[in-house]
Design a protein around this motif. Sequence first.
Motif, PDB file in Angstrom:
ATOM      1  N   LYS A   1      20.895 -10.580   2.710  1.00 25.24           N
ATOM      2  CA  LYS A   1      20.397  -9.651   3.717  1.00 25.24           C
ATOM      3  C   LYS A   1      20.644  -8.247   3.192  1.00 25.24           C
ATOM      4  CE  LYS A   1      21.399 -12.721   7.644  1.00 25.24           C
ATOM      5  NZ  LYS A   1      19.988 -13.082   7.904  1.00 25.24           N
ATOM      6  N   ALA A   2      19.682  -7.370   3.419  1.00 19.68           N
ATOM      7  CA  ALA A   2      19.807  -5.994   2.955  1.00 19.68           C
ATOM      8  C   ALA A   2      18.969  -5.095   3.837  1.00 19.68           C
ATOM      9  CB  ALA A   2      19.373  -5.881   1.489  1.00 19.68           C
ATOM     10  N   GLU A   3      19.156  -3.803   3.653  1.00 21.54           N
ATOM     11  CA  GLU A   3      18.410  -2.817   4.423  1.00 21.54           C
ATOM     12  C   GLU A   3      17.752  -1.834   3.453  1.00 21.54           C
ATOM     13  OE1 GLU A   3      20.879  -2.533   8.583  1.00 21.54           O
ATOM     14  OE2 GLU A   3      21.777  -1.570   6.814  1.00 21.54           O
ATOM     15  N   ASN A   4      16.490  -2.098   3.151  1.00 18.23           N
ATOM     16  CA  ASN A   4      15.696  -1.186   2.331  1.00 18.23           C
ATOM     17  C   ASN A   4      14.653  -0.545   3.232  1.00 18.23           C
ATOM     18  OD1 ASN A   4      15.511  -2.676  -1.038  1.00 18.23           O
ATOM     19  ND2 ASN A   4      17.246  -2.088   0.213  1.00 18.23           N
ATOM     20  N   ASP A   5      14.918   0.681   3.662  1.00 21.34           N
ATOM     21  CA  ASP A   5      14.037   1.331   4.629  1.00 21.34           C
ATOM     22  C   ASP A   5      12.997   2.230   3.963  1.00 21.34           C
ATOM     23  OD1 ASP A   5      15.782   3.223   3.717  1.00 21.34           O
ATOM     24  OD2 ASP A   5      16.464   3.910   5.691  1.00 21.34           O
ATOM     25  N   VAL A   6      12.696   1.968   2.700  1.00 20.54           N
ATOM     26  CA  VAL A   6      11.757   2.791   1.955  1.00 20.54           C
ATOM     27  C   VAL A   6      10.390   2.814   2.644  1.00 20.54           C
ATOM     28  CG1 VAL A   6      11.248   0.828   0.447  1.00 20.54           C
ATOM     29  CG2 VAL A   6      10.603   3.120  -0.269  1.00 20.54           C
ATOM     30  N   GLU A   7       9.821   4.004   2.767  1.00 21.61           N
ATOM     31  CA  GLU A   7       8.509   4.142   3.411  1.00 21.61           C
ATOM     32  C   GLU A   7       7.421   3.654   2.464  1.00 21.61           C
ATOM     33  OE1 GLU A   7       5.960   7.537   5.781  1.00 21.61           O
ATOM     34  OE2 GLU A   7       6.977   8.105   3.927  1.00 21.61           O
ATOM     35  N   ASP A   8       6.611   2.712   2.935  1.00 22.80           N
ATOM     36  CA  ASP A   8       5.501   2.167   2.151  1.00 22.80           C
ATOM     37  C   ASP A   8       5.968   1.667   0.786  1.00 22.80           C
ATOM     38  OD1 ASP A   8       3.812   2.875   4.219  1.00 22.80           O
ATOM     39  OD2 ASP A   8       3.321   4.808   3.350  1.00 22.80           O
ATOM     40  N   GLY A   9       7.125   1.026   0.745  1.00 17.83           N
ATOM     41  CA  GLY A   9       7.641   0.538  -0.524  1.00 17.83           C
ATOM     42  C   GLY A   9       6.759  -0.539  -1.120  1.00 17.83           C
ATOM     43  N   THR A  10       6.401  -0.387  -2.378  1.00 13.91           N
ATOM     44  CA  THR A  10       5.561  -1.378  -3.047  1.00 13.91           C
ATOM     45  C   THR A  10       5.611  -1.159  -4.546  1.00 13.91           C
ATOM     46  OG1 THR A  10       3.337  -2.376  -3.091  1.00 13.91           O
ATOM     47  CG2 THR A  10       3.459   0.017  -3.060  1.00 13.91           C
ATOM     48  N   GLU A  11       5.289  -2.195  -5.289  1.00 15.68           N
ATOM     49  CA  GLU A  11       5.065  -2.096  -6.729  1.00 15.68           C
ATOM     50  C   GLU A  11       3.685  -2.661  -7.018  1.00 15.68           C
ATOM     51  OE1 GLU A  11       7.168  -3.064 -11.016  1.00 15.68           O
ATOM     52  OE2 GLU A  11       7.668  -4.316  -9.292  1.00 15.68           O
ATOM     53  N   SER A  12       2.864  -1.890  -7.690  1.00 10.32           N
ATOM     54  CA  SER A  12       1.500  -2.346  -7.938  1.00 10.32           C
ATOM     55  C   SER A  12       1.041  -1.900  -9.317  1.00 10.32           C
ATOM     56  CB  SER A  12       0.537  -1.824  -6.868  1.00 10.32           C
ATOM     57  OG  SER A  12       0.427  -0.413  -6.946  1.00 10.32           O
ATOM     58  N   ARG A  13       0.103  -2.661  -9.848  1.00 10.65           N
ATOM     59  CA  ARG A  13      -0.556  -2.293 -11.102  1.00 10.65           C
ATOM     60  C   ARG A  13      -1.969  -2.848 -11.083  1.00 10.65           C
ATOM     61  NH1 ARG A  13       1.911  -4.648 -16.458  1.00 10.65           N
ATOM     62  NH2 ARG A  13       1.030  -6.551 -15.559  1.00 10.65           N
ATOM     63  N   ASP A  14      -2.918  -1.994 -11.351  1.00  8.73           N
ATOM     64  CA  ASP A  14      -4.321  -2.388 -11.479  1.00  8.73           C
ATOM     65  C   ASP A  14      -4.711  -2.086 -12.918  1.00  8.73           C
ATOM     66  OD1 ASP A  14      -6.943  -3.049 -11.192  1.00  8.73           O
ATOM     67  OD2 ASP A  14      -7.461  -1.449  -9.793  1.00  8.73           O
ATOM     68  N   MET A  15      -4.983  -3.134 -13.710  1.00 10.18           N
ATOM     69  CA  MET A  15      -5.171  -2.952 -15.151  1.00 10.18           C
ATOM     70  C   MET A  15      -6.325  -3.811 -15.651  1.00 10.18           C
ATOM     71  SD  MET A  15      -2.334  -3.437 -18.209  1.00 10.18           S
ATOM     72  CE  MET A  15      -2.035  -5.193 -17.920  1.00 10.18           C
ATOM     73  N   TYR A  16      -7.049  -3.267 -16.599  1.00  8.58           N
ATOM     74  CA  TYR A  16      -8.066  -4.063 -17.282  1.00  8.58           C
ATOM     75  C   TYR A  16      -8.108  -3.650 -18.748  1.00  8.58           C
ATOM     76  CZ  TYR A  16     -11.318  -0.079 -17.344  1.00  8.58           C
ATOM     77  OH  TYR A  16     -11.906   1.141 -17.577  1.00  8.58           O
ATOM     78  N   GLY A  17      -8.587  -4.553 -19.577  1.00  7.36           N
ATOM     79  CA  GLY A  17      -8.718  -4.271 -20.995  1.00  7.36           C
ATOM     80  C   GLY A  17      -9.963  -4.927 -21.561  1.00  7.36           C
ATOM     81  N   ILE A  18     -10.592  -4.266 -22.501  1.00 12.96           N
ATOM     82  CA  ILE A  18     -11.765  -4.787 -23.205  1.00 12.96           C
ATOM     83  C   ILE A  18     -11.436  -4.783 -24.693  1.00 12.96           C
ATOM     84  CG2 ILE A  18     -14.222  -4.491 -23.681  1.00 12.96           C
ATOM     85  CD1 ILE A  18     -14.403  -2.877 -21.093  1.00 12.96           C
TER      86      ILE A  18
END
Length: 871
Positions: free
Chosen positions: A296-313
């Motif tokens: 159990k923890a308390e992470n009150d970060v606003e809009d917390g997220t990790e994201s990556r949008d990647m493409y390669g040719i």
Amino acid sequence: MPLRSHMGFADPKQKKHLVARAVIAALALGTLSGNTALAQDGESEKDLEVITVTAQKRVQNILKVPVTVGTISEDLLEETGAINLDEVEKFIPGFNFDDDTMTQAGVEMRGIKSINISVGGDPSTATFYDDVYMPRAAQNVMFSDMARIEVLKGPQGTLFGRNAAMGVVNMVPKSPFADFDSFVKTTLGTDNLRRFEGMVNIPLSENVYMRANALSNSQDGFVDNLARPEWNQDNKVWDLGAKNHDAARIAFLWQISEVTDFQLSYDWDDLKQASSMAIGTSEYAYNGGENPFAFKAENDVEDGTESRDMYGITAKFNHEFNDQLSMKYVLSYRDWETENREDEDGTADITRYFDTNNLEDSDILYTELQLNYVDDRINAVAGFSYSKEKVKQTTQLHMTGDTAARLVTGDLNNFIRQGFAEQIAGEIGGSSDAHAEAAFGPGVTFDGAVEAFYRASDFPMDHMWQADEWANALNTLGYADAIMAGIGMPGQALTADVVTATGDVTYDIVAQQLGIAEIFGPSYSGAFWQENIHNTGDFTNWGIFADVDYSITDDWNVIAGLRYSKDKKDFTWLIPQNSYAADGLRPGVSNLIFMPVDMRADDEWDKITGRLVTSYQLSDDHMVFASYSTGYKSGGFDSLTPSETSFEPEDTTNYELGYKGILFNALVANVSVYYLELDNLQNTVDSKQPGSPQAVPTIINEDREITGLELDLRWSVSDSLILGMVSEVRSTENITPEFYNGEGDLIAAQKRSHDASANYTLTLDWMPDFGIGTTNFHVDYVYLENINDQQVGLEDYKKAVPEYFKDTKNLNARLSWANEDDNFELGLWGKNLLDEQVITDIGGLTADVIGTPHGRINRGFEAGIDMKYSF
């Protein structure tokens, strides 16, 4: 099992013993550097499956490669269910991969890692995917339809150029071929693990083939996030450790002629999951931070997220001019956008709220031309590479007005204490210890006297918005009478009730009198304060190389190679005013963390690196080799610390001896010893500089001297049972410059030798014959010795958490069964069967100033089932 389908056997009933031998070869060849297949019943290694590698930019039998290269085969990936580098690190000594933060993951090779959020720097180990260099945030890709993973240890400056100072990770996806092939696979497990994978290989015409695959992996978090602040009511609040990652690839291969082919591929990667966890270990965290494994923890970060949008040719062209001369040309473009907004305090205390966000929008153009020449004595490769990388990064710091006021409180406390010091010095006639002893008695120091008077006056304040503390401060500073007169209450006492009743008034009066706009009242509670650093970079690298493998005799080979690399980096910093000032919320307030600046810098570096290797084949079953190699990692700029001066490039020199052989017709042995010198290691530390309100990641240059032993043993107990051991022993000497640690303590320059550490992995593979289909049972046990206590400048908040110094012990297993037709496979698996919990990291950006260190923990016991059907 999948291995059999690639062996080409016609009659399933003839497979049993041959499969056992093939698996022995795959395990021996496919899991460690320089592995050698077992020869049984009078057979030589050529009668068994041979794994080829491209580790030296040549297609070679791994048995004949006189360098330390480890290969994770397709079959081992299948048997372990691995989809990321952190799940296969255990099979290669000296190799680790930290993916606690997917978009800021880092390779560790022989104890050296370069985890850094700065786009101005580079990793010390280069990562390649499908022959293309992958920069920082692009390194961590899922193993979707992968042929093998090659890990080259030690400097690889000759063939791979910059950023290969410690080694190379080379990921090789499968290419299209002429036959139809396809499969679907489903994996389900604990914490609602859902993994779906599919592949289809189709011949579109007589000489054009297509291969497409997709992989989706998601899993719920394993730590309940209890924080539900008002600013997250309408947004998703992730449980810590939640995963959500999708990837796909499509490739077309045109077999233009028997000697010419062209491949065009497109890969796509989409990541959106919980941000890196922050398990608070402070008294302000959940349950007082006493048990990091309470889940159990308390992470009150606003809009917390990790994201990556990647493409390669990627386009690849291969042509054979004749039996001796051939070429390969690679051209690729890759683009990615990332976000990683994470909690930095591990609490739900609004007066200690602090988060960071790392936004990146970057791309790279990479191209390489390679020529290969082969005859009876010479195997040579030469070429040219070029890359152009454009980076954009915004680092955001967010805190509530409550936290900003806490930081200002700290400055006020220092101001008040200095006032006490000046007052006492005036009264006793000086600020020396002798003056203090004369005034207050023997043994009393001046600082001690100041501290005593300071605390006797009820200082320091914890938070200036606490009315009683603020009223005391105003009375002590002599502002009370003027304030009371100013609010129309002359002659009355300034009390906590007055402070509360007047809201921001007393704070605004003091701010105006002192000229410090950063003193503001409680009406700003919950209003987010933001500071940004905007970076841009334009990086160019090019290199030319040549490498020749010459057979002096049939048994004795010598390899010599050189490469010239040149790097140029242009970099900028733009730090604007904080959001309170820029948005007019509090005109005139200064930044609390990063001072505004608009700066540009550039630098360039070049380097000649090379290698000299000799190997001798003692017999068909035994080979020894020795090597000398150098590596190079370009210099760069610290994105968080504006400076016209770049940090130094890394240089490595490595001496290595190795043996590969088969002992007693049953034991594959691979041993290597090395001595490595690393100059100017670009190490990232949490550093709290004088005058800075908090620690920030800062790059310092260190020197390292590393001596190590790496060992792999594979013992074929019988046709159906194989036991293995992978181990490393490493001793490191650090030469560290003077720096401030995360608590603001000045750590003196020092030369320190660390105790030798030992890690090992034990494996068991058993293939019993039950007469129905094929059964495989795989077990591995991993032991990693904890060496966190050997960190230079280890902070007290880390020392206070005993779990941070716990060794890692991990038991994993998988039982699988495939039918006689080999088109259906069922597996049962378990990870961390002993349910061992460790703290994988502790951070301290806010540890000193607001007392909120935090860490990450590993996922506990996991179990599940997987099913695969091949068409």
